[in-house]
Design an enzyme around this catalytic site. Sequence first.
Site, PDB file in Angstrom:
ATOM      1  N   CYS A 115       0.812  -1.222   0.000  1.00 49.56           N
ATOM      2  CA  CYS A 115       0.000   0.000   0.000  1.00 49.56           C
ATOM      3  C   CYS A 115       0.849   1.277   0.000  1.00 49.56           C
ATOM      4  O   CYS A 115       0.315   2.376  -0.125  1.00 49.56           O
ATOM      5  CB  CYS A 115      -0.955  -0.018   1.183  1.00 49.56           C
ATOM      6  N   HIS A 255      -3.185   6.523   2.771  1.00 48.20           N
ATOM      7  CA  HIS A 255      -3.643   5.222   2.277  1.00 48.20           C
ATOM      8  C   HIS A 255      -5.006   4.943   2.910  1.00 48.20           C
ATOM      9  O   HIS A 255      -5.198   5.130   4.107  1.00 48.20           O
ATOM     10  CB  HIS A 255      -2.632   4.137   2.648  1.00 48.20           C
ATOM     11  N   ASN A 285     -10.050  -0.745   0.586  1.00 45.46           N
ATOM     12  CA  ASN A 285      -8.592  -0.645   0.533  1.00 45.46           C
ATOM     13  C   ASN A 285      -8.125  -1.175  -0.831  1.00 45.46           C
ATOM     14  O   ASN A 285      -8.218  -2.373  -1.093  1.00 45.46           O
ATOM     15  CB  ASN A 285      -8.015  -1.482   1.683  1.00 45.46           C
TER      16      ASN A 285
HETATM   17  N1  ACO Z   1     -17.606  -9.304  10.253  1.00 53.96           N
HETATM   18  C1  ACO Z   1     -17.972  -9.595  11.514  1.00 53.96           C
HETATM   19  N2  ACO Z   1     -17.093  -9.892  12.482  1.00 53.96           N
HETATM   20  C2  ACO Z   1     -15.778  -9.875  12.151  1.00 53.96           C
HETATM   21  C3  ACO Z   1     -15.339  -9.583  10.854  1.00 53.96           C
HETATM   22  C4  ACO Z   1     -16.323  -9.300   9.889  1.00 53.96           C
HETATM   23  N3  ACO Z   1     -16.004  -8.996   8.621  1.00 53.96           N
HETATM   24  N4  ACO Z   1     -14.005  -9.630  10.839  1.00 53.96           N
HETATM   25  C5  ACO Z   1     -13.602  -9.951  12.079  1.00 53.96           C
HETATM   26  N5  ACO Z   1     -14.693 -10.112  12.875  1.00 53.96           N
HETATM   27  C6  ACO Z   1     -14.724 -10.468  14.280  1.00 53.96           C
HETATM   28  C7  ACO Z   1     -13.488 -11.190  14.760  1.00 53.96           C
HETATM   29  O1  ACO Z   1     -13.578 -12.566  14.451  1.00 53.96           O
HETATM   30  C8  ACO Z   1     -13.530 -10.919  16.245  1.00 53.96           C
HETATM   31  O2  ACO Z   1     -14.425 -11.835  16.837  1.00 53.96           O
HETATM   32  P1  ACO Z   1     -14.086 -12.489  18.274  1.00 53.96           P
HETATM   33  O3  ACO Z   1     -13.976 -11.338  19.227  1.00 53.96           O
HETATM   34  O4  ACO Z   1     -15.255 -13.372  18.500  1.00 53.96           O
HETATM   35  O5  ACO Z   1     -12.790 -13.230  18.079  1.00 53.96           O
HETATM   36  C9  ACO Z   1     -14.134  -9.531  16.338  1.00 53.96           C
HETATM   37  O6  ACO Z   1     -14.776  -9.287  15.080  1.00 53.96           O
HETATM   38  C10 ACO Z   1     -13.126  -8.432  16.597  1.00 53.96           C
HETATM   39  O7  ACO Z   1     -12.032  -8.602  15.708  1.00 53.96           O
HETATM   40  P2  ACO Z   1     -10.821  -7.629  15.755  1.00 53.96           P
HETATM   41  O8  ACO Z   1      -9.764  -8.145  14.813  1.00 53.96           O
HETATM   42  O9  ACO Z   1     -10.436  -7.365  17.171  1.00 53.96           O
HETATM   43  O10 ACO Z   1     -11.480  -6.321  15.143  1.00 53.96           O
HETATM   44  P3  ACO Z   1     -10.814  -4.904  14.991  1.00 53.96           P
HETATM   45  O11 ACO Z   1     -11.633  -3.915  15.717  1.00 53.96           O
HETATM   46  O12 ACO Z   1      -9.352  -4.960  15.255  1.00 53.96           O
HETATM   47  O13 ACO Z   1     -11.043  -4.633  13.443  1.00 53.96           O
HETATM   48  C11 ACO Z   1      -9.838  -4.702  11.371  1.00 53.96           C
HETATM   49  C12 ACO Z   1     -10.504  -5.516  12.472  1.00 53.96           C
HETATM   50  C13 ACO Z   1     -10.880  -3.822  10.707  1.00 53.96           C
HETATM   51  C14 ACO Z   1      -9.253  -5.684  10.360  1.00 53.96           C
HETATM   52  C15 ACO Z   1      -8.718  -3.814  11.978  1.00 53.96           C
HETATM   53  O14 ACO Z   1      -7.892  -4.576  12.800  1.00 53.96           O
HETATM   54  C16 ACO Z   1      -7.869  -3.141  10.922  1.00 53.96           C
HETATM   55  O15 ACO Z   1      -8.318  -2.260  10.212  1.00 53.96           O
HETATM   56  N6  ACO Z   1      -6.588  -3.525  10.816  1.00 53.96           N
HETATM   57  C17 ACO Z   1      -5.685  -2.905   9.875  1.00 53.96           C
HETATM   58  C18 ACO Z   1      -5.897  -3.431   8.482  1.00 53.96           C
HETATM   59  C19 ACO Z   1      -5.056  -2.584   7.516  1.00 53.96           C
HETATM   60  O16 ACO Z   1      -4.916  -1.401   7.679  1.00 53.96           O
HETATM   61  N7  ACO Z   1      -4.507  -3.164   6.490  1.00 53.96           N
HETATM   62  C20 ACO Z   1      -3.725  -2.283   5.620  1.00 53.96           C
HETATM   63  C21 ACO Z   1      -2.687  -2.892   4.953  1.00 53.96           C
HETATM   64  S1  ACO Z   1      -3.300  -3.895   3.695  1.00 53.96           S
HETATM   65  C22 ACO Z   1      -2.001  -4.212   2.638  1.00 53.96           C
HETATM   66  O17 ACO Z   1      -0.914  -3.717   2.777  1.00 53.96           O
HETATM   67  C23 ACO Z   1      -2.254  -5.140   1.474  1.00 53.96           C
END
Ligand code: ACO
Length: 330
Positions: A115, A255, A285
Site C-alpha cells: 500500500c 492510504h 482498501n
Molecule cells: N464481520 C464480523 N465480524 C468480524 C469480521 C467481519 N467482517 N471480521 C472480524 N470479525 C470479528 C473477529 O472474528 C472478532 O471476533 P471475536 O472477538 O469473537 O474473536 C471480532 O470481530 C473483533 O475482531 P478484531 O480483529 O479485534 O477487530 P478490529 O476492531 O481490530 O477490526 C480490522 C478488524 C478492521 C481488520 C482492523 O484490525 C484493521 O483495520 N486492521 C488494519 C488493516 C489494515 O490497515 N490493512 C492495511 C494494509 S493492507 C495491505 O498492505 C495489502
Amino acid sequence: MKLKNVGIIGLGTYVPENIMKNSDFEKIIDTTDEWIRTRTGIEERRFASETEATSDLGAEAAKAALKSANISAEDIDMIILATTTPDYPIQSTACVVQELIGAVNAAAVDINAACSGFVYALTMAKALIVSGMNKNILVIGAEVLSKCVDMLDRNTSVLFGDGAAAAVVSEVEDGYGIISQFLGSEADVKGVLRTPAGGTRKPLSQEVLDERSNFLQMKGQDVFKFAVKALPKATLEALNAAGMKPEDLDMVFPHQANVRIIEAASKRLEIPMEKFYLNLNKYGNTSSASIGLALGEALEKGLVKKGDTIALTGFGAGLTYASMILKWSY
Ligand code: ACO
C-alpha cells in the site's frame, strides 16, 4: 548545482463497474453491514469482472493520466507500476500496460511495496528524472485484490477493492512539484500481513489450495498498531525533510485502509480530519491504487489547486511506509 524540480503533470484513475456492497457479503460470510461500517468506514468497493486483470485497470488509468498531462504514450520513456496483484508471476504488469497503451519508447518495470507502492514509485520516478536518465515517467498503482483475497475469510474479504491510478511525472517549473519524500520499512518477520503460499517459499500445490494459503492473511490488530504509528511517522519525516510543520499542509491523502487509523493519525499529527481526503467508503482498501484514487477524485472536485501543499502517505505489507510532500503544480 541546482537540482531539477520534478512533479506530477497529469493524473488519471479507473475503477471497475461492478459494485460489491457490504450487504452482498452478508449472503456469503458471517458478517453485517453494520460491523464493516463501524469497524472500517467501508460501505462498498469495486470488483473486477472475470475477464479484467490488473493491467486492464492500469491501462485505463494510464490513458486518463496521459490525457490529463496532454502528452502521448510515445513520449513516455519509463513505466513504473506498483502492484501486489500482478497479471502473471513472470512478465511484469508494466510490460503488459506498455503494450495496451502503445508506449513503444518506454522501459517498464513493476515494484511491490504494497500500500506504500504509489509513493515508492513516485519517489523512484523523481530520482530517475533528477539524474537525467528519464524525462517523462508513467507511475501506475493498480490492483485486483478481489482475486487474491479469500472471499470466505471475513477478516480480509470485506476490506479490499480493485482500482487503479496513474500519474505522469516530469520536470515542472521552479517552486512546484515534489519537495521531499520519506521511504521506510520494518521487515514483517512474523508474517502479520502476507500471502504465505503460491510463491517460491511454498509453491502452489493441492495442499496449498486445500488450506487456502494462496490468499492474503492478516493479523488485523498487529497491522492496526503498526499503521497508527507509521502514518504519522512517515508524514512527519517527510515534513521535516521539507522544513515544514503539519499546519503547513492544505490536505493529506492517506492510504485508505480504515477510517479509524486515519482518525488516530489525525490526533497524533494534530491535523484536523477535514484536511484528510477520504473515499474508502466507496472503494475500500485498493492498496497501491488508493492514494492516487483519492488524489484523482479530489482534483476532479477542484479541491486541490496549483500551489497547494499536500502530503501523500502510505503504509502496508512489508511492512513498508512512505510519505511525500508536494507543492501542486497545475
Ligand atoms: N464481520 C464480523 N465480524 C468480524 C469480521 C467481519 N467482517 N471480521 C472480524 N470479525 C470479528 C473477529 O472474528 C472478532 O471476533 P471475536 O472477538 O469473537 O474473536 C471480532 O470481530 C473483533 O475482531 P478484531 O480483529 O479485534 O477487530 P478490529 O476492531 O481490530 O477490526 C480490522 C478488524 C478492521 C481488520 C482492523 O484490525 C484493521 O483495520 N486492521 C488494519 C488493516 C489494515 O490497515 N490493512 C492495511 C494494509 S493492507 C495491505 O498492505 C495489502
